[in-house]
Design a protein around this motif. Structure first.
Motif, mmCIF file in Angstrom:
data_model
loop_
_atom_site.group_PDB
_atom_site.id
_atom_site.type_symbol
_atom_site.label_atom_id
_atom_site.label_comp_id
_atom_site.label_asym_id
_atom_site.label_seq_id
_atom_site.Cartn_x
_atom_site.Cartn_y
_atom_site.Cartn_z
ATOM 1 N N ASN A 197 0.824 -1.121 -0.031
ATOM 2 C CA ASN A 197 -0.042 0.035 0.095
ATOM 3 C C ASN A 197 0.983 1.111 -0.113
ATOM 4 O OD1 ASN A 197 -2.905 -1.125 0.625
ATOM 5 N ND2 ASN A 197 -1.484 -2.013 2.069
ATOM 6 N N TYR A 198 0.237 2.310 -0.257
ATOM 7 C CA TYR A 198 1.134 3.517 -0.185
ATOM 8 C C TYR A 198 1.557 3.848 1.133
ATOM 9 C CZ TYR A 198 1.970 8.538 -1.437
ATOM 10 O OH TYR A 198 2.671 9.896 -1.708
ATOM 11 N N LYS A 199 1.103 3.613 2.074
ATOM 12 C CA LYS A 199 1.635 3.859 3.591
ATOM 13 C C LYS A 199 2.928 2.945 3.832
ATOM 14 C CE LYS A 199 -1.178 4.229 7.197
ATOM 15 N NZ LYS A 199 -1.915 4.128 8.210
ATOM 16 N N ASP A 200 2.789 1.748 3.116
ATOM 17 C CA ASP A 200 3.890 0.789 3.070
ATOM 18 C C ASP A 200 5.168 1.375 2.401
ATOM 19 O OD1 ASP A 200 2.375 -1.335 4.603
ATOM 20 O OD2 ASP A 200 1.625 -1.835 2.637
ATOM 21 N N GLY A 201 4.893 1.912 1.284
ATOM 22 C CA GLY A 201 6.016 2.484 0.591
ATOM 23 C C GLY A 201 6.499 3.470 1.461
ATOM 24 N N ALA A 253 7.970 -3.929 8.807
ATOM 25 C CA ALA A 253 6.864 -3.038 8.174
ATOM 26 C C ALA A 253 5.905 -3.853 7.491
ATOM 27 C CB ALA A 253 7.585 -2.718 6.911
ATOM 28 N N GLY A 254 4.790 -3.417 6.956
ATOM 29 C CA GLY A 254 3.545 -3.970 6.260
ATOM 30 C C GLY A 254 2.330 -3.747 7.352
ATOM 31 N N ILE A 255 1.442 -3.528 6.618
ATOM 32 C CA ILE A 255 0.126 -3.268 7.354
ATOM 33 C C ILE A 255 -1.156 -4.209 7.041
ATOM 34 C CG2 ILE A 255 0.472 -0.714 7.319
ATOM 35 C CD1 ILE A 255 -1.524 -0.179 5.418
ATOM 36 N N ASP A 256 -0.919 -5.038 6.232
ATOM 37 C CA ASP A 256 -1.860 -6.290 5.920
ATOM 38 C C ASP A 256 -1.433 -7.548 5.851
ATOM 39 O OD1 ASP A 256 -3.874 -4.201 5.365
ATOM 40 O OD2 ASP A 256 -3.150 -4.287 3.081
ATOM 41 N N PHE A 257 -1.958 -8.440 6.452
ATOM 42 C CA PHE A 257 -1.554 -9.794 5.953
ATOM 43 C C PHE A 257 -2.875 -10.807 6.010
ATOM 44 C CE2 PHE A 257 -1.128 -10.240 11.063
ATOM 45 C CZ PHE A 257 -1.964 -11.150 11.070
ATOM 46 N N VAL A 282 -7.516 -12.850 8.191
ATOM 47 C CA VAL A 282 -7.228 -11.772 7.342
ATOM 48 C C VAL A 282 -6.939 -10.459 8.565
ATOM 49 C CG1 VAL A 282 -7.559 -9.602 5.806
ATOM 50 C CG2 VAL A 282 -8.224 -12.076 4.914
ATOM 51 N N CYS A 283 -5.890 -9.638 8.393
ATOM 52 C CA CYS A 283 -5.629 -8.506 9.200
ATOM 53 C C CYS A 283 -5.337 -7.281 8.631
ATOM 54 C CB CYS A 283 -4.477 -8.948 10.369
ATOM 55 S SG CYS A 283 -4.753 -7.813 11.776
ATOM 56 N N ASN A 284 -5.932 -6.243 8.642
ATOM 57 C CA ASN A 284 -5.532 -4.967 8.193
ATOM 58 C C ASN A 284 -5.753 -3.678 9.039
ATOM 59 O OD1 ASN A 284 -8.059 -6.321 6.482
ATOM 60 N ND2 ASN A 284 -6.410 -5.556 5.044
ATOM 61 N N GLY A 285 -4.324 -3.028 9.365
ATOM 62 C CA GLY A 285 -4.101 -1.866 10.012
ATOM 63 C C GLY A 285 -4.144 -2.236 11.417
ATOM 64 N N TRP A 286 -4.696 -1.561 12.392
ATOM 65 C CA TRP A 286 -4.710 -1.727 13.798
ATOM 66 C C TRP A 286 -3.029 -1.256 14.370
ATOM 67 C CZ3 TRP A 286 -9.103 -1.866 15.845
ATOM 68 C CH2 TRP A 286 -10.066 -2.496 15.338
ATOM 69 N N ALA A 322 -4.778 -9.089 -2.577
ATOM 70 C CA ALA A 322 -4.945 -8.465 -3.558
ATOM 71 C C ALA A 322 -5.951 -7.090 -3.563
ATOM 72 C CB ALA A 322 -5.378 -9.015 -5.099
ATOM 73 N N ILE A 323 -6.744 -7.592 -2.504
ATOM 74 C CA ILE A 323 -7.774 -6.285 -2.316
ATOM 75 C C ILE A 323 -7.135 -5.429 -1.282
ATOM 76 C CG2 ILE A 323 -9.873 -5.957 -0.683
ATOM 77 C CD1 ILE A 323 -10.955 -8.683 -1.942
ATOM 78 N N GLY A 324 -6.446 -6.128 0.088
ATOM 79 C CA GLY A 324 -5.563 -5.503 0.967
ATOM 80 C C GLY A 324 -6.276 -4.205 1.472
#
Length: 328
Positions: free
Chosen positions: A43-47, A64-68, A87-91, A126-128
């Motif tokens: 994602n942009y934030k990962d960049g 690093a990494g905000i999604d798995f 699935v985990c996003n954010g937090w 791919a959604i993330g």
């Protein structure tokens, strides 16, 4: 306890260093679920995090990494057991909590979403966060009362991750989608996703008038700044714009005119700490309202060793659609 591969960020003087290295499992943070990560995404934030271009990382060392997406390895949380697909996003992952660019993570079970039926782990990444944020934006527009009958929806940053998924979802729902992009060479790609029109972002990049000619009933904006100001000034009476990004900046050089003269609403979209009921609703809708054939078309796959270089590309606007990261 052993070690596993991870992209580690450390403090170095006034900046940071980043490297793919071995990480000691004993350094994992507190949590009641340990997950074996199989896929992540960019994602942009990962960049921003892997390049050090913005102070995204709040503690060191950081993974690093905000999604798995992965499989539960061990759990003391009542909702999860070994073998569950999650699935985990954010937090705060990749910011304040050790993140997703690793073979293993330890998190709170309350952060996890069960992998929806019909979505593979690869598709989930791919959604993330980008795609999940796009769906949160669509849900917000729906709560405002917008339907395809109300008129066109504009999507800015259209060739990026949020924009690509937003176009695919909105078009499937029957909306007339106007895609704004700085890469007109991607017009064919955007129309294949479902955009009815493609406009050059220059149409939204000049100083915004308090009110301009009404062009659309709503929008999904991942760009911010002058683009968002123009988007608002061109929104029809009673319409709404979902703001979910800041690729062009955090400022908003607008006026109150769209709000008090046309009744336009600005809908803020926050994905990191999003409450679980809304989070689950977004993932359920992604399972039903996103064409997985189109998802495959917008997705590129890389390995963990390619993430750092890809992070620089996403900041430079050189990434189209979504990038999935194969961990295992």
């Amino acid at each position: 306890m052993g070690t596993f591969k991870a992209i580690r960020i450390d403090k170095a003087g006034n900046g940071t260093t980043v490297a793919l290295t071995q990480f000691d499992e004993a350094e994992l943070m507190d949590g009641d679920v340990t997950v074996r990560i199989e896929w992540s995404t960019l994602n942009y934030k990962d960049g921003l995090a892997v390049t050090g271009k913005a102070p995204v990382v709040r503690r060191f060392p950081m993974i690093a990494g905000i999604d798995f997406a992965g499989s539960v390895e061990a759990s003391s949380h009542p909702a999860w057991k070994a073998g569950d697909k999650v699935v985990c996003n954010g937090w705060g992952m990749g910011e304040t909590h050790l993140g997703a660019y690793a073979e293993k993570a330890r998190v709170k079970g309350d952060w996890l979403v069960r992998l929806p039926e019909g979505i593979s782990m690869r598709d989930a990444m791919a959604i993330g966060t980008a795609g999940y944020t796009a769906m949160l934006s669509v849900l917000a527009l729906e709560r405002h009362g917008l339907t395809p009958k109300n008129g066109p929806i504009a999507v800015t940053g259209a060739a990026g991750g949020v924009g690509s998924v937003a176009i695919a979802v909105l078009s499937k729902l029957g909306y007339y989608v106007i895609a704004s992009t700085g890469r007109m060479s991607e017009s064919g790609y955007l129309k294949e996703l479902g955009a009815a029109e493609v406009i050059d972002r220059n149409e939204l990049s000049g100083p915004a008038k308090p009110l301009a000619k009404e062009r659309w009933t709503g929008g999904v904006d991942s760009v911010g700044s002058t683009t968002l100001a123009n988007l608002l000034s061109m929104t029809k009476y009673g319409g709404a714009v979902a703001a979910c990004g800041l690729a062009a900046g955090m400022d908003l050089p607008s006026s109150v005119a769209p709000f008090i003269l046309r009744g336009v609403s600005l809908l803020g979209i926050e994905s990191v700490m999003c409450p679980m009921p809304l989070r689950n609703a977004a993932w359920a809708r992604l399972a039903s309202d996103l064409d997985h054939g189109k998802l495959a078309e917008i997705t590129e796959e890389i390995g963990l060793d390619q993430v750092i270089a890809a992070g620089a590309k996403i900041l430079a606007g050189e990434v189209r659609g979504r990038i999935v990261v194969k961990i295992l």
